[in-house]
Design a protein around this motif. Sequence first.
Motif, mmCIF file in Angstrom:
data_model
loop_
_atom_site.group_PDB
_atom_site.id
_atom_site.type_symbol
_atom_site.label_atom_id
_atom_site.label_comp_id
_atom_site.label_asym_id
_atom_site.label_seq_id
_atom_site.Cartn_x
_atom_site.Cartn_y
_atom_site.Cartn_z
ATOM 1 N N LYS A 32 36.471 13.331 4.757
ATOM 2 C CA LYS A 32 36.353 14.483 3.862
ATOM 3 C C LYS A 32 37.199 15.635 4.385
ATOM 4 O O LYS A 32 37.075 16.041 5.538
ATOM 5 C CB LYS A 32 34.902 14.936 3.742
ATOM 6 N N ARG A 33 38.071 16.146 3.528
ATOM 7 C CA ARG A 33 38.874 17.317 3.863
ATOM 8 C C ARG A 33 38.075 18.583 3.547
ATOM 9 O O ARG A 33 38.086 19.548 4.295
ATOM 10 C CB ARG A 33 40.173 17.316 3.080
ATOM 11 N N ASP A 34 37.437 18.590 2.408
ATOM 12 C CA ASP A 34 36.541 19.666 1.987
ATOM 13 C C ASP A 34 35.546 19.068 1.006
ATOM 14 O O ASP A 34 35.417 17.851 0.917
ATOM 15 C CB ASP A 34 37.319 20.859 1.396
ATOM 16 N N LYS A 35 34.841 19.897 0.236
ATOM 17 C CA LYS A 35 33.796 19.374 -0.655
ATOM 18 C C LYS A 35 34.333 18.434 -1.731
ATOM 19 O O LYS A 35 33.621 17.567 -2.200
ATOM 20 C CB LYS A 35 33.058 20.523 -1.317
ATOM 21 N N GLU A 36 35.596 18.615 -2.135
ATOM 22 C CA GLU A 36 36.132 17.833 -3.249
ATOM 23 C C GLU A 36 37.233 16.863 -2.874
ATOM 24 O O GLU A 36 37.547 15.961 -3.643
ATOM 25 C CB GLU A 36 36.657 18.782 -4.325
ATOM 26 N N LYS A 37 37.847 17.008 -1.724
ATOM 27 C CA LYS A 37 39.000 16.182 -1.373
ATOM 28 C C LYS A 37 38.686 15.255 -0.202
ATOM 29 O O LYS A 37 37.989 15.633 0.732
ATOM 30 C CB LYS A 37 40.198 17.062 -1.030
ATOM 31 N N VAL A 38 39.245 14.037 -0.307
ATOM 32 C CA VAL A 38 39.077 13.029 0.732
ATOM 33 C C VAL A 38 40.458 12.511 1.119
ATOM 34 O O VAL A 38 41.296 12.267 0.264
ATOM 35 C CB VAL A 38 38.210 11.848 0.227
ATOM 36 N N ASP A 39 40.701 12.377 2.414
ATOM 37 C CA ASP A 39 41.932 11.771 2.910
ATOM 38 C C ASP A 39 41.616 10.353 3.369
ATOM 39 O O ASP A 39 40.557 10.095 3.932
ATOM 40 C CB ASP A 39 42.495 12.570 4.100
ATOM 41 N N PHE A 40 42.557 9.435 3.126
ATOM 42 C CA PHE A 40 42.413 8.059 3.569
ATOM 43 C C PHE A 40 43.388 7.845 4.716
ATOM 44 O O PHE A 40 44.600 7.871 4.525
ATOM 45 C CB PHE A 40 42.674 7.097 2.401
ATOM 46 N N ILE A 41 42.855 7.667 5.923
ATOM 47 C CA ILE A 41 43.644 7.636 7.148
ATOM 48 C C ILE A 41 43.772 6.200 7.644
ATOM 49 O O ILE A 41 42.762 5.533 7.884
ATOM 50 C CB ILE A 41 42.974 8.490 8.255
ATOM 51 N N PRO A 42 45.012 5.711 7.823
ATOM 52 C CA PRO A 42 45.201 4.346 8.342
ATOM 53 C C PRO A 42 44.924 4.285 9.840
ATOM 54 O O PRO A 42 45.373 5.133 10.613
ATOM 55 C CB PRO A 42 46.664 4.044 8.033
ATOM 56 N N ILE A 43 44.175 3.255 10.246
ATOM 57 C CA ILE A 43 43.773 3.053 11.644
ATOM 58 C C ILE A 43 44.240 1.667 12.081
ATOM 59 O O ILE A 43 44.176 0.715 11.309
ATOM 60 C CB ILE A 43 42.234 3.116 11.791
ATOM 61 N N VAL A 44 44.669 1.545 13.348
ATOM 62 C CA VAL A 44 45.029 0.254 13.931
ATOM 63 C C VAL A 44 44.285 0.122 15.254
ATOM 64 O O VAL A 44 44.283 1.044 16.069
ATOM 65 C CB VAL A 44 46.549 0.141 14.191
ATOM 66 N N VAL A 45 43.644 -1.037 15.446
ATOM 67 C CA VAL A 45 42.894 -1.317 16.673
ATOM 68 C C VAL A 45 43.341 -2.683 17.186
ATOM 69 O O VAL A 45 43.559 -3.606 16.398
ATOM 70 C CB VAL A 45 41.373 -1.327 16.400
ATOM 71 N N PHE A 46 43.470 -2.818 18.513
ATOM 72 C CA PHE A 46 43.977 -4.045 19.120
ATOM 73 C C PHE A 46 42.936 -4.696 20.036
ATOM 74 O O PHE A 46 42.021 -4.038 20.522
ATOM 75 C CB PHE A 46 45.216 -3.747 19.970
ATOM 76 N N GLY A 47 43.148 -5.988 20.289
ATOM 77 C CA GLY A 47 42.425 -6.720 21.331
ATOM 78 C C GLY A 47 40.925 -6.783 21.138
ATOM 79 O O GLY A 47 40.416 -6.955 20.040
ATOM 80 N N LYS A 48 40.200 -6.665 22.256
ATOM 81 C CA LYS A 48 38.740 -6.777 22.263
ATOM 82 C C LYS A 48 38.103 -5.716 21.372
ATOM 83 O O LYS A 48 37.114 -5.972 20.694
ATOM 84 C CB LYS A 48 38.224 -6.665 23.704
ATOM 85 N N GLN A 49 38.683 -4.511 21.339
ATOM 86 C CA GLN A 49 38.123 -3.466 20.498
ATOM 87 C C GLN A 49 38.243 -3.824 19.018
ATOM 88 O O GLN A 49 37.350 -3.539 18.231
ATOM 89 C CB GLN A 49 38.799 -2.118 20.777
#
Length: 112
Positions: A32-49
């Motif tokens: 959530k950026r504020d009450k009305e806006k949402v950002d979609f953030i790309p995530i990358v995770v490697f290995g055991k995590q």
Amino acid sequence: MNQIVLTGNITKELEIKKVADVDVLKFSIAVKRDKEKVDFIPIVVFGKQAELTAKYCTKGSKVLVKWALHINAYTDQNNVKKYSTEIVANNYEGIEFLSTKKVEIDENCFVD
């Protein structure tokens, strides 16, 4: 210092892919950026995590991600330079599960 801290919900079911014998998990979180806006953030995770994240989280799970912002540059097939941005969380403190799947937790799930 390049460190990002985000809290959000996973936007789709998780699927690990193997790349050169390394588990790689790519997904997005809704932040959530504020009450009305949402950002979609790309995530990358490697290995055991990556393995633990896929095992204990699902679409809608809330996570806290701490790691580094990576901006990648590449040239597409039309010879146009493009950029992609993602958060890379590739150590064991890089992602915390704030809500998870309901599963039985065993001692093997803990990472040293």
